[in-house]
Design a protein around this motif. Sequence first.
Motif, PDB file in Angstrom:
ATOM      1  N   GLY A   1       0.826  -1.428  -0.103  1.00  0.00           N
ATOM      2  CA  GLY A   1       0.059   0.048   0.072  1.00  0.00           C
ATOM      3  C   GLY A   1       0.900   1.260  -0.122  1.00  0.00           C
ATOM      4  N   ALA A   2       1.818   1.256   0.985  1.00  0.00           N
ATOM      5  CA  ALA A   2       2.863   2.463   0.827  1.00  0.00           C
ATOM      6  C   ALA A   2       3.481   2.714  -0.543  1.00  0.00           C
ATOM      7  N   LEU A   3       3.994   1.469  -1.113  1.00  0.00           N
ATOM      8  CA  LEU A   3       4.754   1.726  -2.474  1.00  0.00           C
ATOM      9  C   LEU A   3       3.696   2.180  -3.473  1.00  0.00           C
ATOM     10  N   GLU A   4       2.669   1.930  -3.527  1.00  0.00           N
ATOM     11  CA  GLU A   4       1.694   2.236  -4.395  1.00  0.00           C
ATOM     12  C   GLU A   4       1.238   3.456  -4.185  1.00  0.00           C
ATOM     13  N   GLU A   5       1.167   4.040  -3.031  1.00  0.00           N
ATOM     14  CA  GLU A   5       0.747   5.535  -2.761  1.00  0.00           C
ATOM     15  C   GLU A   5       1.928   6.456  -3.229  1.00  0.00           C
ATOM     16  N   LEU A   6       3.145   5.898  -3.044  1.00  0.00           N
ATOM     17  CA  LEU A   6       4.388   6.601  -3.563  1.00  0.00           C
ATOM     18  C   LEU A   6       4.502   6.473  -5.158  1.00  0.00           C
ATOM     19  N   LYS A   7       3.831   5.684  -5.924  1.00  0.00           N
ATOM     20  CA  LYS A   7       3.879   5.795  -7.250  1.00  0.00           C
ATOM     21  C   LYS A   7       3.115   6.598  -7.756  1.00  0.00           C
ATOM     22  N   LYS A   8       1.770   6.927  -7.050  1.00  0.00           N
ATOM     23  CA  LYS A   8       0.729   7.886  -7.414  1.00  0.00           C
ATOM     24  C   LYS A   8       1.543   9.369  -7.191  1.00  0.00           C
TER      25      LYS A   8
END
Length: 281
Positions: free
Chosen positions: A150-157
């Motif tokens: 979840g943290a890495l996905e938000e980072l991509k956004k």
Amino acid sequence: MVFTLTKAESGNKKNNKNTKKDEEFSYGYLLQVLAGGLYPNKMHVLRECIQNSYDSLKEFSSIKRDLPIEPIHIFIKNSSIFVHDSGMGMNEQKLHEFRKIGFSTKNPEESVGFQGIGKLAGISVAKKLIVTTSMYNDSQKHTLVFDAEGALEELKKWKKEGKNPTLNHLVKSYTTIKSFPEDKEKHYTFLELKDIRDDAIDILNEAEVMGYIARNCPVLFDPQFKYAKQIDERLKLFVPDYWNVSIKVNGKEIFKPYLSNLNQPEFLEVKIVEEDKSIAF
């Protein structure tokens, strides 16, 4: 994030117009580095987890010398890996510290590992980290869940928008800690590397994991090795921090590899003559 300034720095602070109160110096892309580039060999992640268990067992044994040392247990099940030890365990404060990247209270001369980074090594192979632990003489157990995916996905956004989320924001947003009653006599840490990613699938192979641990971790000598006791006793005598533990994978004991056609070992002592001090043998 709080920084303590020396007197010299404090004196210059008034003259530094670019310094802001509570200015952030760590940003979320550090998480991406930990998840991607720190461990090119994914087996090293498992070694970091074992080293944390090793340190915890060693700490507990230093205060309870009369109790036997329980094995470190590793279980591979479906798409997850579990690491369990009966070491000192963590209380709520220490589990909160577990989330702090680069923070460590370990003495580097007495402990192994990456000193505050290795504890989160699991995010480089798993989508989620789940730590359940209870410290000896603590009447509670605590569970930390870190949603790394979840943290890495938000980072991509954020990256697509050209923005930089702080490391504090990501860690606080994607970790939870809950506490429950527990027997004060129980002490353990149970780590789950949940949902291993496709690029780290090798660490789900039992045979490869056992071979890697035998070669790289502080396991016991094989009792079938005829010189095992002799070498072990010699190491204990001359190496102050020599300490091995039982490690099992899916219930199977792992031992140091050895050659069966060896001659009787000879121990030649290497000394610093001026100090009459042994440094190797």
